[in-house]
Motif scaffolding. Structure first.
Motif, short mmCIF file in Angstrom:
data_model
loop_
_atom_site.label_atom_id
_atom_site.label_comp_id
_atom_site.label_asym_id
_atom_site.label_seq_id
_atom_site.Cartn_x
_atom_site.Cartn_y
_atom_site.Cartn_z
N ILE A 1 11.30 1.71 0.91
CA ILE A 1 12.02 2.71 0.13
C ILE A 1 12.67 2.06 -1.09
CG2 ILE A 1 13.97 4.32 0.12
CD1 ILE A 1 13.39 4.86 3.08
N ARG A 2 13.25 0.87 -0.90
CA ARG A 2 13.87 0.18 -2.04
C ARG A 2 12.81 -0.19 -3.09
NH1 ARG A 2 16.85 -3.05 1.79
NH2 ARG A 2 15.80 -4.92 1.02
N GLY A 3 11.65 -0.64 -2.61
CA GLY A 3 10.57 -0.96 -3.53
C GLY A 3 10.07 0.28 -4.27
N ILE A 4 9.94 1.38 -3.56
CA ILE A 4 9.52 2.64 -4.19
C ILE A 4 10.50 3.05 -5.28
CG2 ILE A 4 9.30 5.14 -3.78
CD1 ILE A 4 8.15 4.41 -0.99
N LEU A 5 11.79 2.93 -4.98
CA LEU A 5 12.82 3.28 -5.97
C LEU A 5 12.70 2.41 -7.21
CD1 LEU A 5 15.90 3.80 -3.61
CD2 LEU A 5 14.72 5.56 -4.92
N ALA A 6 12.48 1.10 -7.02
CA ALA A 6 12.39 0.18 -8.16
C ALA A 6 11.21 0.55 -9.06
CB ALA A 6 12.25 -1.25 -7.66
N VAL A 7 10.08 0.87 -8.46
CA VAL A 7 8.88 1.20 -9.25
C VAL A 7 9.04 2.54 -9.95
CG1 VAL A 7 6.42 1.74 -9.10
CG2 VAL A 7 7.35 -0.20 -7.82
N LEU A 8 9.51 3.56 -9.22
CA LEU A 8 9.61 4.89 -9.80
C LEU A 8 10.65 4.95 -10.91
CD1 LEU A 8 9.32 7.11 -6.59
CD2 LEU A 8 7.56 6.62 -8.28
N GLN A 9 11.74 4.19 -10.74
CA GLN A 9 12.77 4.18 -11.79
C GLN A 9 12.24 3.54 -13.08
OE1 GLN A 9 15.81 2.28 -9.49
NE2 GLN A 9 16.72 4.22 -8.82
N GLU B 1 0.83 -1.21 0.00
CA GLU B 1 0.00 0.00 0.00
C GLU B 1 0.87 1.26 0.00
OE1 GLU B 1 -2.62 -0.18 3.32
OE2 GLU B 1 -3.66 -1.99 2.63
N SER B 2 2.00 1.18 0.66
CA SER B 2 2.91 2.33 0.71
C SER B 2 3.47 2.65 -0.66
CB SER B 2 4.06 2.05 1.69
OG SER B 2 3.57 1.86 3.00
N ILE B 3 3.84 1.63 -1.41
CA ILE B 3 4.36 1.85 -2.77
C ILE B 3 3.26 2.44 -3.65
CG2 ILE B 3 5.30 0.71 -4.83
CD1 ILE B 3 6.67 -1.29 -2.94
N ASP B 4 2.05 1.93 -3.52
CA ASP B 4 0.93 2.48 -4.29
C ASP B 4 0.66 3.94 -3.91
OD1 ASP B 4 0.64 0.05 -5.52
OD2 ASP B 4 -1.08 -0.60 -4.31
#
Length: 719
Positions: free
Chosen positions: A352-360, A327-330
């Protein structure tokens, strides 16, 4: 009272606030020098001084002359003039050139510089450009002498003259006579009481409007120093009236006039009027407005493709995200501003690592930041991507004319980013948040990460807590402790402490409590741990271990522990270079901390380094990013860091944390302080002291109220 005249040979120590110095003085017609102390800024080397005071015996440093007054004049002997010139008092002249000039002109040097400056070109190495520097600098010295005389005539140490001239230039005396209270706000080391004394000598009356206004400003500065952005009117009135010894009504009338003139600002809430200094009023308003603007103006991103990217990242990283982590990544894709909170072991770094992977995957430009260098380093290590301090992110360039930090990045030159992630946001005060948000471009996403249960920022405001309190900015709190983290007694006990339960100190060697009733024995056991016991188990006490303390004074305070640990871990030897001040000695190999932001050297408050070299002119400190040179007069920016306060440890992580909790620390024993200290450790926590002190810290969940209205502004309860 005894009076001694002589020339200054060297400055041993000068406090950063200009309120105390120790120097070696060569009395006239004596062969041996003496050590003198005075509550004033340090004089220049080579200057002639007259000190008035008495002899005292210091328990550690021996016989000293404790001066209650110091007056300064130009040096007269050849040796004194050489020391004066070699100290850098005049531009264009250093130690080598000073010797050449004295060899040529002797004790007539100053008369030559004043009356026949062209003769300096007779000295090899002095050309027209250097000569102009010297003449201009010496002319400034003439103005300095006038300022010195004025200050002495009004009961202020003449050693402040250099600072006064740097700030006011040739208009110094005129400005001081017209508004002596400016000294308190403009000149480092001169406080309000000193400025008030000068004002009295200039004939300013007790109930003068300017005096009361200055008292109000000073009271608000002190209040802001305690973390408040605004305070109730009656608190300002009472504090100012007591400070000035005037009636409350006089202060109240002056306060109303300042508000009417828009020099102070107010808000009415809860039936009372809150008073703001202007800079905090605008900081709070701008932070609220910019957060709301950013929250509403981010471009939408596809959640469908994000879910697929997240799943692929989980598989490649061998990670299974919990529901709240997904939910945080979404949330980052849905909201312009997103706040992620959680205690240790709840997976903030994984998110944070997951957010970076998605945004990149979306091809977005991402920046990572944190309030301190150590926190930025941790973020870099955790994500594998470069993170820097917020100051470096904003390209801090120095101090501007308003005595505020100046930044290369601002609204006119914003950061080049689509997303900015800031970690350890609990440490960010309202002013730094204002500067940061000012540099964020429209449409950029902001992710704020932190632990709201840690100690608040040292500066004014409670930014993270207020954002959460407003319930306007979308936030998620990670509260599930993951299996691997559950195996850590440190994380288990951190959450127990945060819930008001006593930590388990008997089930694991990773979390130990040693009961010692005596403070001195507690301090000695800390030394034994660092010197013998932990190194025997393979730990490097300088790198792997950090001693923390709730207070600076007392046997288990930061100051005393630093002295004991330095003696044990880096003792003095014949061949080890050392530089002594009145309060501490610096040695090659010492662990030290920078105590203030220094934009020129690119080192900031809280940076940790090791002394690499000590010479007659400087100390070289090796930091993670570069070696930094300090002139000896700049060493007041450094303190020993074998032990540090819990506040200073925020944003850092150490293999082992050692924490004394004693009865003497009672006033500082709070749950959030203990929680912050414990969560700095990765492998082991060792607490020493009394069970009563530990129990007090766990149970005391009362934190000082901070008057702030950021939450109300975000929620549109006030404009």
């Amino acid at each position: 009272m005894e009076k001694i005249e002589g020339s200054v040979q060297s400055v041993i120590f000068a406090s950063s606030d200009g309120r105390f110095c120790v120097f070696r003085l060569q009395p006239e017609q004596q062969n041996t020098s003496i050590t003198a102390t005075v509550n004033a800024p340090a004089p220049l080397i080579g200057q002639n001084v007259c000190v008035e005071g008495e002899w005292v015996s210091h328990p550690r440093f021996g016989q000293q002359f404790k001066a209650c007054r110091i007056t300064v004049s130009a040096p007269s002997s050849a040796d004194g003039i050489e020391r004066f010139l070699a100290s850098g008092a005049l531009d264009g002249i250093g130690p080598v050139m000073a010797k050449r000039i004295i060899n040529k002109f002797g004790k007539d040097t100053l008369q030559i510089i004043e009356n026949e400056p062209g003769r300096l070109c007779e000295i090899g190495g002095i050309g027209k450009k250097t000569l102009k520097k010297i003449i201009d600098s010496y002319n400034e010295q003439g103005e300095l002498r006038d300022i010195m005389i004025w200050l002495e005539a009004h009961g202020v140490s003449s050693t402040y003259a250099g600072r006064v001239f740097d700030v006011y230039g040739s208009f110094a005396i005129e400005l001081m006579e017209n508004d002596p209270y400016r000294l308190a706000s403009d000149i480092d080391g001169i406080g309000f009481l000193t400025a008030d004394q000068v004002a009295g000598q200039l004939g300013i009356q007790k109930n003068d409007d300017n005096r009361i206004t200055a008292g109000i400003d000073f009271s608000l500065q002190q209040i802001a120093g305690n973390g408040h952005c605004c305070v109730p009117e009656e608190m300002v009135v009472a504090k100012t009236a007591k400070l000035l010894n005037v009636d409350d009504e006089n202060v109240r009338l002056r306060l109303k006039a300042e508000i009417t003139a828009n020099r102070l600002y107010t808000e009415y809430i809860g039936g009372e009027q809150l008073i703001y200094p202007d800079y905090l009023y605008f900081a709070e308003k701008q932070v609220a407005q910019k957060l709301l603007d950013l929250n509403n103006n981010a471009d939408s991103l596809s959640l469908d493709s994000a879910a697929e990217i997240t799943t692929k990242w989980e598989q490649s990283s061998n990670i299974t995200l919990a529901q709240k982590q997904r939910e945080s990544i979404d949330a980052v894709l849905q909201h312009g501003v997103f706040v992620l909170t959680g205690g240790p072991g709840t997976g903030k770094t994984t998110v944070i690592r997951g957010i970076l992977a998605v945004l990149q995957h979306f091809g977005l430009q991402i920046l990572l930041g944190a309030p301190t260098g150590r926190a930025a380093k941790r973020l870099t290590e955790a994500t594998g991507q470069r993170a820097v301090t917020i100051h470096r992110l904003l390209e801090a360039t120095g101090i501007n004319y308003d005595d505020e930090a100046a930044f290369g990045k601002d609204s006119d030159e914003p950061l080049d980013a689509d997303v900015i992630i800031i970690d350890e946001v609990s440490m960010v005060d309202i002013v730094l948040m204002q500067h940061f948000l000012n540099a964020v471009p429209t449409g950029c996403r902001i992710v704020l990460v932190g632990d709201v249960d840690q100690l608040p920022a040292v500066g004014p405001g409670a930014v993270l807590k207020d954002i959460l309190r407003s319930q306007v900015i979308f936030s998620l709190k990670l509260d599930e402790i993951f299996r691997q983290a559950q195996e850590s007694m440190i994380i288990h006990n951190a959450h127990a402490i945060n819930a008001g339960r006593m930590p388990d100190c008997s089930s694991s060697k990773d979390f130990i409590f040693q009961e010692i009733e005596n403070d001195e024995l507690t301090a000695q056991e800390i030394v034994t741990l660092c010197k013998d016991k932990l190194p025997q188990n393979g730990y490097n006490s300088l790198i792997d271990v950090q001693v923390l303390s709730p207070m600076h004074r007392l046997p288990c305070g930061v100051s005393n522990l630093n002295k004991l640990l330095q003696a044990a871990l880096n003792p003095a030897t014949r061949d080890k270079k050392e530089y002594k001040t009145a309060v501490q000695s610096f040695r090659v190999g010492d662990k030290v901390m920078q105590t203030k932001n220094n934009y020129e050297k690119n080192v900031f408050n809280g940076d940790i380094g090791f002394i690499k070299e000590i010479t007659a002119e400087k100390i070289v400190v090796k930091y993670a990013e570069a070696d930094v040179d300090y002139q000896l007069a700049e060493c007041n920016q450094l303190i020993l860091a074998y032990a540090m306060s819990v506040h200073k440890s925020q944003g850092s992580e150490y293999k082992i944390v050692i924490l004394p909790l004693t009865a003497g620390h009672f006033i500082m024993l709070q749950r959030n302080l203990l929680y912050t200290a414990v969560t700095r450790a990765k492998e082991k926590v060792i607490i020493l002291g009394t069970k009563k002190a530990l129990f007090t810290a766990v149970q005391n969940n009362r934190t000082q109220k901070r008057y702030t209205l950021l939450a109300e502004r975000l929620a549109h309860k006030i404009t």
